[in-house]
Design a protein around this motif. Sequence first.
Motif, PDB file in Angstrom:
ATOM      1  N   MET A 196       1.472   4.309  14.309  1.00  0.00           N
ATOM      2  CA  MET A 196       2.095   3.001  14.477  1.00  0.00           C
ATOM      3  C   MET A 196       1.630   2.340  15.758  1.00  0.00           C
ATOM      4  N   SER A 197       1.536   3.104  16.828  1.00  0.00           N
ATOM      5  CA  SER A 197       1.105   2.560  18.111  1.00  0.00           C
ATOM      6  C   SER A 197      -0.326   2.028  18.034  1.00  0.00           C
ATOM      7  N   ARG A 198      -1.208   2.778  17.387  1.00  0.00           N
ATOM      8  CA  ARG A 198      -2.606   2.353  17.277  1.00  0.00           C
ATOM      9  C   ARG A 198      -2.738   1.021  16.555  1.00  0.00           C
ATOM     10  N   LEU A 199      -1.854   0.771  15.596  1.00  0.00           N
ATOM     11  CA  LEU A 199      -1.954  -0.457  14.807  1.00  0.00           C
ATOM     12  C   LEU A 199      -1.438  -1.682  15.546  1.00  0.00           C
ATOM     13  N   LEU A 200      -0.728  -1.478  16.644  1.00  0.00           N
ATOM     14  CA  LEU A 200      -0.161  -2.593  17.400  1.00  0.00           C
ATOM     15  C   LEU A 200      -1.158  -3.168  18.392  1.00  0.00           C
ATOM     16  N   ARG A 201      -1.164  -4.485  18.500  1.00  0.00           N
ATOM     17  CA  ARG A 201      -1.914  -5.142  19.562  1.00  0.00           C
ATOM     18  C   ARG A 201      -1.201  -4.907  20.900  1.00  0.00           C
ATOM     19  N   ARG A 202      -1.942  -5.015  21.985  1.00  0.00           N
ATOM     20  CA  ARG A 202      -1.317  -4.873  23.303  1.00  0.00           C
ATOM     21  C   ARG A 202      -0.209  -5.918  23.453  1.00  0.00           C
ATOM     22  N   GLY A 203       0.961  -5.479  23.849  1.00  0.00           N
ATOM     23  CA  GLY A 203       2.111  -6.373  23.948  1.00  0.00           C
ATOM     24  C   GLY A 203       2.898  -6.485  22.656  1.00  0.00           C
ATOM     25  N   GLY A 204       2.359  -5.909  21.565  1.00  0.00           N
ATOM     26  CA  GLY A 204       3.088  -5.882  20.297  1.00  0.00           C
ATOM     27  C   GLY A 204       4.261  -4.918  20.365  1.00  0.00           C
ATOM     28  N   ARG A 205       5.128  -4.997  19.371  1.00  0.00           N
ATOM     29  CA  ARG A 205       6.365  -4.217  19.415  1.00  0.00           C
ATOM     30  C   ARG A 205       6.572  -3.383  18.154  1.00  0.00           C
ATOM     31  N   LEU A 206       7.083  -2.176  18.380  1.00  0.00           N
ATOM     32  CA  LEU A 206       7.574  -1.325  17.301  1.00  0.00           C
ATOM     33  C   LEU A 206       9.086  -1.463  17.256  1.00  0.00           C
ATOM     34  N   VAL A 207       9.628  -1.733  16.066  1.00  0.00           N
ATOM     35  CA  VAL A 207      11.078  -1.826  15.868  1.00  0.00           C
ATOM     36  C   VAL A 207      11.474  -0.655  14.972  1.00  0.00           C
ATOM     37  N   LEU A 208      12.340   0.201  15.494  1.00  0.00           N
ATOM     38  CA  LEU A 208      12.683   1.451  14.808  1.00  0.00           C
ATOM     39  C   LEU A 208      14.194   1.606  14.759  1.00  0.00           C
ATOM     40  N   VAL A 252       0.851  -1.190   0.000  1.00  0.00           N
ATOM     41  CA  VAL A 252       0.000   0.000   0.000  1.00  0.00           C
ATOM     42  C   VAL A 252       0.885   1.238   0.000  1.00  0.00           C
ATOM     43  N   ARG A 253       0.549   2.216  -0.862  1.00  0.00           N
ATOM     44  CA  ARG A 253       1.245   3.489  -0.776  1.00  0.00           C
ATOM     45  C   ARG A 253       0.533   4.345   0.265  1.00  0.00           C
ATOM     46  N   ALA A 254       1.232   4.627   1.352  1.00  0.00           N
ATOM     47  CA  ALA A 254       0.639   5.419   2.427  1.00  0.00           C
ATOM     48  C   ALA A 254       1.746   6.002   3.282  1.00  0.00           C
ATOM     49  N   ASP A 255       1.575   7.260   3.682  1.00  0.00           N
ATOM     50  CA  ASP A 255       2.503   7.784   4.675  1.00  0.00           C
ATOM     51  C   ASP A 255       2.015   7.361   6.054  1.00  0.00           C
ATOM     52  N   TRP A 256       2.794   7.668   7.076  1.00  0.00           N
ATOM     53  CA  TRP A 256       2.484   7.150   8.413  1.00  0.00           C
ATOM     54  C   TRP A 256       1.116   7.605   8.904  1.00  0.00           C
ATOM     55  N   GLU A 257       0.781   8.854   8.686  1.00  0.00           N
ATOM     56  CA  GLU A 257      -0.490   9.360   9.201  1.00  0.00           C
ATOM     57  C   GLU A 257      -1.691   8.770   8.476  1.00  0.00           C
ATOM     58  N   GLU A 258      -1.481   8.179   7.303  1.00  0.00           N
ATOM     59  CA  GLU A 258      -2.565   7.545   6.552  1.00  0.00           C
ATOM     60  C   GLU A 258      -2.760   6.079   6.911  1.00  0.00           C
ATOM     61  N   LEU A 259      -1.870   5.525   7.710  1.00  0.00           N
ATOM     62  CA  LEU A 259      -1.935   4.087   7.996  1.00  0.00           C
ATOM     63  C   LEU A 259      -3.265   3.676   8.612  1.00  0.00           C
ATOM     64  N   THR A 260      -3.781   4.506   9.527  1.00  0.00           N
ATOM     65  CA  THR A 260      -5.027   4.140  10.203  1.00  0.00           C
ATOM     66  C   THR A 260      -6.239   4.264   9.291  1.00  0.00           C
ATOM     67  N   ASP A 261      -6.073   4.863   8.114  1.00  0.00           N
ATOM     68  CA  ASP A 261      -7.148   4.874   7.118  1.00  0.00           C
ATOM     69  C   ASP A 261      -7.255   3.527   6.411  1.00  0.00           C
ATOM     70  N   HIS A 262      -6.174   2.765   6.447  1.00  0.00           N
ATOM     71  CA  HIS A 262      -6.115   1.489   5.717  1.00  0.00           C
ATOM     72  C   HIS A 262      -6.253   0.271   6.619  1.00  0.00           C
ATOM     73  N   PHE A 263      -5.859   0.401   7.871  1.00  0.00           N
ATOM     74  CA  PHE A 263      -5.822  -0.751   8.769  1.00  0.00           C
ATOM     75  C   PHE A 263      -6.478  -0.391  10.099  1.00  0.00           C
ATOM     76  N   GLY A 264      -7.132  -1.369  10.689  1.00  0.00           N
ATOM     77  CA  GLY A 264      -7.804  -1.147  11.957  1.00  0.00           C
ATOM     78  C   GLY A 264      -6.832  -1.135  13.124  1.00  0.00           C
ATOM     79  N   ASP A 265      -7.280  -0.561  14.233  1.00  0.00           N
ATOM     80  CA  ASP A 265      -6.474  -0.569  15.449  1.00  0.00           C
ATOM     81  C   ASP A 265      -6.168  -2.010  15.854  1.00  0.00           C
ATOM     82  N   ALA A 266      -4.988  -2.191  16.453  1.00  0.00           N
ATOM     83  CA  ALA A 266      -4.570  -3.500  16.988  1.00  0.00           C
ATOM     84  C   ALA A 266      -4.548  -4.587  15.908  1.00  0.00           C
ATOM     85  N   SER A 267      -4.093  -4.237  14.703  1.00  0.00           N
ATOM     86  CA  SER A 267      -4.062  -5.195  13.591  1.00  0.00           C
ATOM     87  C   SER A 267      -2.778  -6.020  13.534  1.00  0.00           C
ATOM     88  N   PHE A 268      -1.708  -5.543  14.175  1.00  0.00           N
ATOM     89  CA  PHE A 268      -0.397  -6.150  13.952  1.00  0.00           C
ATOM     90  C   PHE A 268       0.297  -6.545  15.259  1.00  0.00           C
TER      91      PHE A 268
END
Length: 251
Positions: free
Chosen positions: A132-144, A90-106
Amino acid sequence: MTGYDVLAEVYEWLISDAKLTPAEFAAAFADVTCLLPSNAQVLDCSCGTGQLAVGLAGLGMQVVATDASAAMVRRTERLAEETGASFLTVRADWEELTDHFGDASFDMVFCVGNSLHHAEGARGRVAALESMSRLLRRGGRLVLTSRNWELVRSRGSRLDISDRMVRRNGRDGLVIYRWEIAPQWEQEHRIEIAVVQVEGDGSVLVRSELLSCWPYQYGELESELHSVGLRVEKSTFDPEAEGYVVVATKE
């Protein structure tokens, strides 16, 4: 995030030898991918030319690859086709991610390749991290991954010319960075990146792009991660090192 329409075609000259293949790129993050469940849902939200996304798919993960640059997404799709990998792009910048995917999807979100500094200032950076945080499930991790901007700024505006040729796809290239360091941290900085390719007949082809960036200090990043519900679990930050990795957990 802006740019990379020109550099997309030569971005492999900017990738280190150790991460050049999809398998090698994914292996660089084995310490965190080993924590994932089987069939984990993973987002690479700065996918670049696709090495990491393809590598993760090769490990059996359910991968989504996004990037703000349409040219980078096309490179990722090309690599996926060449390697037989199958995943959504998907072509999307970070702020558009929540337009494409639901909260806690990853289960895990990757934001690598020193990309976060392209978010416009502290407000843009926090908005990106919030998505990015919204897309993570509880206990999920962001790697940066990030450059050490304290070191970058201490060296001032300058021209960095690689001391060796880089060979990719049977062609040699020289990588050049031109840094425009603004007086204040919060001001727009610029990096011009050029890849000078030397063809077999001795001719030279130059591709360059001027990119905007807004640097940040490590302490700022920690605070901003905390503000969006992410707790730093692991960090390799060293004041003397060129870059670092942060792993943050969704609380």
